[in-house]
Design an enzyme around this catalytic site. Structure first.
Site, mmCIF file in Angstrom:
data_model
loop_
_atom_site.group_PDB
_atom_site.id
_atom_site.type_symbol
_atom_site.label_atom_id
_atom_site.label_comp_id
_atom_site.label_asym_id
_atom_site.label_seq_id
_atom_site.Cartn_x
_atom_site.Cartn_y
_atom_site.Cartn_z
ATOM 1 N N GLY A 75 0.829 -1.210 0.000
ATOM 2 C CA GLY A 75 0.000 0.000 0.000
ATOM 3 C C GLY A 75 0.854 1.248 0.000
ATOM 4 N N ALA A 76 1.860 1.258 -0.857
ATOM 5 C CA ALA A 76 2.826 2.373 -0.852
ATOM 6 C C ALA A 76 2.809 3.152 -2.155
ATOM 7 C CB ALA A 76 4.221 1.840 -0.564
ATOM 8 N N TYR B 162 -13.880 -1.128 10.637
ATOM 9 C CA TYR B 162 -12.485 -0.688 10.488
ATOM 10 C C TYR B 162 -11.741 -0.794 11.824
ATOM 11 C CZ TYR B 162 -8.528 2.488 9.843
ATOM 12 O OH TYR B 162 -7.270 3.040 9.809
ATOM 13 N N ASN C 25 1.202 -2.407 5.369
ATOM 14 C CA ASN C 25 0.558 -1.099 5.536
ATOM 15 C C ASN C 25 -0.751 -0.955 4.768
ATOM 16 O OD1 ASN C 25 0.706 2.076 5.891
ATOM 17 N ND2 ASN C 25 0.504 1.680 3.692
ATOM 18 N N ILE D 273 -3.364 11.305 9.777
ATOM 19 C CA ILE D 273 -2.201 11.615 8.959
ATOM 20 C C ILE D 273 -2.697 12.146 7.613
ATOM 21 C CG2 ILE D 273 -0.055 10.708 7.993
ATOM 22 C CD1 ILE D 273 -0.300 10.447 11.098
HETATM 23 P P1 NAP Z 1 -4.510 5.772 1.217
HETATM 24 O O1 NAP Z 1 -3.947 7.139 1.050
HETATM 25 O O2 NAP Z 1 -5.875 5.483 0.743
HETATM 26 O O3 NAP Z 1 -3.493 4.708 0.593
HETATM 27 C C1 NAP Z 1 -3.806 3.349 0.709
HETATM 28 C C2 NAP Z 1 -2.759 2.513 0.052
HETATM 29 O O4 NAP Z 1 -3.113 1.131 0.202
HETATM 30 C C3 NAP Z 1 -2.632 2.775 -1.428
HETATM 31 O O5 NAP Z 1 -1.277 2.643 -1.819
HETATM 32 C C4 NAP Z 1 -3.456 1.652 -2.060
HETATM 33 O O6 NAP Z 1 -2.939 1.293 -3.312
HETATM 34 C C5 NAP Z 1 -3.199 0.523 -1.076
HETATM 35 N N1 NAP Z 1 -4.247 -0.497 -1.054
HETATM 36 C C6 NAP Z 1 -5.544 -0.376 -0.661
HETATM 37 N N2 NAP Z 1 -6.186 -1.544 -0.795
HETATM 38 C C7 NAP Z 1 -5.284 -2.428 -1.297
HETATM 39 C C8 NAP Z 1 -5.335 -3.792 -1.651
HETATM 40 N N3 NAP Z 1 -6.457 -4.513 -1.516
HETATM 41 N N4 NAP Z 1 -4.212 -4.385 -2.130
HETATM 42 C C9 NAP Z 1 -3.073 -3.671 -2.267
HETATM 43 N N5 NAP Z 1 -2.962 -2.382 -1.939
HETATM 44 C C10 NAP Z 1 -4.049 -1.758 -1.461
HETATM 45 O O7 NAP Z 1 -4.518 5.368 2.780
HETATM 46 P P2 NAP Z 1 -3.601 5.851 3.994
HETATM 47 O O8 NAP Z 1 -4.299 6.945 4.677
HETATM 48 O O9 NAP Z 1 -2.210 6.038 3.539
HETATM 49 O O10 NAP Z 1 -3.688 4.550 4.916
HETATM 50 C C11 NAP Z 1 -2.681 3.562 4.878
HETATM 51 C C12 NAP Z 1 -2.749 2.729 6.140
HETATM 52 O O11 NAP Z 1 -2.657 3.568 7.270
HETATM 53 C C13 NAP Z 1 -4.047 1.930 6.277
HETATM 54 O O12 NAP Z 1 -3.754 0.659 6.822
HETATM 55 C C14 NAP Z 1 -4.843 2.756 7.273
HETATM 56 O O13 NAP Z 1 -5.735 1.968 8.016
HETATM 57 C C15 NAP Z 1 -3.737 3.310 8.138
HETATM 58 N N6 NAP Z 1 -4.097 4.528 8.858
HETATM 59 C C16 NAP Z 1 -4.268 5.717 8.208
HETATM 60 C C17 NAP Z 1 -4.564 6.869 8.937
HETATM 61 C C18 NAP Z 1 -4.679 8.238 8.303
HETATM 62 O O14 NAP Z 1 -4.980 9.204 9.012
HETATM 63 N N7 NAP Z 1 -4.443 8.399 7.018
HETATM 64 C C19 NAP Z 1 -4.725 6.790 10.316
HETATM 65 C C20 NAP Z 1 -4.576 5.559 10.943
HETATM 66 C C21 NAP Z 1 -4.243 4.439 10.207
HETATM 67 P P3 NAP Z 1 -3.780 1.355 -4.677
HETATM 68 O O15 NAP Z 1 -4.682 2.553 -4.589
HETATM 69 O O16 NAP Z 1 -2.676 1.495 -5.698
HETATM 70 O O17 NAP Z 1 -4.481 0.054 -4.716
#
Ligand code: NAP
Length: 262
Positions: A14-15, A158, A92, A191
């Protein structure tokens, strides 16, 4: 100074954007070889190009779904083909669609658990033989404050999935300790990512107002925590959850938060 991780081989799921991209950036700047994963080819190509400008290590990408065992197996093989091994796995990839409990469908539940829980476990499982071969393997799971520490209406599935990751982490840490592998988790607060931006400006503003430091976290704030867990110096830290949230979970009340600002 910590021992350099230059030349170590990392997989960050997820990068293609967001927190995973931030983790990959920090690891790349530290000299690691990094394979980023996701499903969007354009985002992956853009991120690879950006990361290649940041460090001396090799940067590559793999497109696949973390909820698919076949994709995870191919992902691990691709990393070994590219780098010769795997030392660091950052599980991630995750999603956070909202649905109130009363309206939640089985499909909603399956999607969140398949991606966040099954995806984490399949990722680690697929990389396991290579982490064992490393002799100093590191697993770093991106969980959340939501679920393990806090709650938020609309995110019961979630939150449950993010707490489940910690249940996985604790037993995996015991099972893998004899192989020199540590398993730890970072619990981000709010974040600034593409995924969070999708929740809208009102959500962002209300979160900023809830954080003692008064700002959303940067993706590199989570990357730096992951880097710590990846170091040799963190070798005796395993099964632990590190909250990185600018103090968001600390105030007992809105008054407590306001009193510090008066
Ligand atoms: P994001 O901006 O939506 O990015 C999500 C990433 O995960 C993207 O690279 C996406 O890739 C990938 N992804 C999603 N579903 C996938 C799948 N089935 N297979 C492979 N890749 C997948 O989300 P984010 O905010 O960075 O969140 C990332 C992590 O941090 C998550 O686990 C989330 O629960 C955690 N988190 C985020 C926050 C926050 O405030 N942002 C807070 C707490 C925890 P593609 O789009 O290329 O598929």
């Amino acid at each position: 100074m910590f021992t350099s991780i230059a030349g170590r081989n990392a997989v960050v799921t997820g990068a293609t954007k967001g927190i995973g991209k931030g983790i990959a950036l920090v690891l790349a700047r530290a000299g690691a070889n990094v394979m980023i994963t996701g499903r969007n080819a354009d985002d992956a190509a853009r991120t690879v190009a950006e990361l290649q400008a940041e460090g001396d290590g090799q940067i590559t990408s793999f497109l696949g779904n973390v909820a698919s065992p076949a994709d995870c197996a191919a992902m691990a093989q691709a990393a070994v083909d590219a780098f010769g091994g795997i030392d660091i796995v950052c599980a991630n990839a995750g999603i956070f669609p909202d649905a109130k409990l009363a309206d939640m469908t089985e499909a909603d539940l399956d999607l969140v658990f398949d991606t966040n829980v099954k995806g984490t476990m399949l990722t680690v499982q697929a990389c396991l033989p290579h982490l064992k071969a490393s002799g100093r393997g590191r697993v770093i799971v991106t969980s959340s404050i939501t679920g393990p520490v806090t709650g938020y209406p609309g995110w019961s599935h979630y939150g449950a999935s993010k707490a489940a990751q910690l249940g996985f982490m604790r037993t995996a840490a015991i099972e893998l300790a004899p192989h020199g592998i540590t398993v730890n988790a970072v619990l981000p607060g709010n974040i600034a990512t593409e995924g969070l931006a999708d929740l809208g400006a009102e959500y962002r503003a209300s979160m900023e107002a809830s954080i003692p430091q008064g700002r959303l976290g940067d993706v590199t704030d989570i990357g730096n925590a992951a880097l710590f867990f990846a170091t040799d110096e963190a070798a005796y830290v395993t099964g632990q959850a590190l909250v990185v949230d600018g103090g968001q979970i600390l105030p007992e009340s809105l008054e407590a938060l306001q009193a510090a600002r008066d």
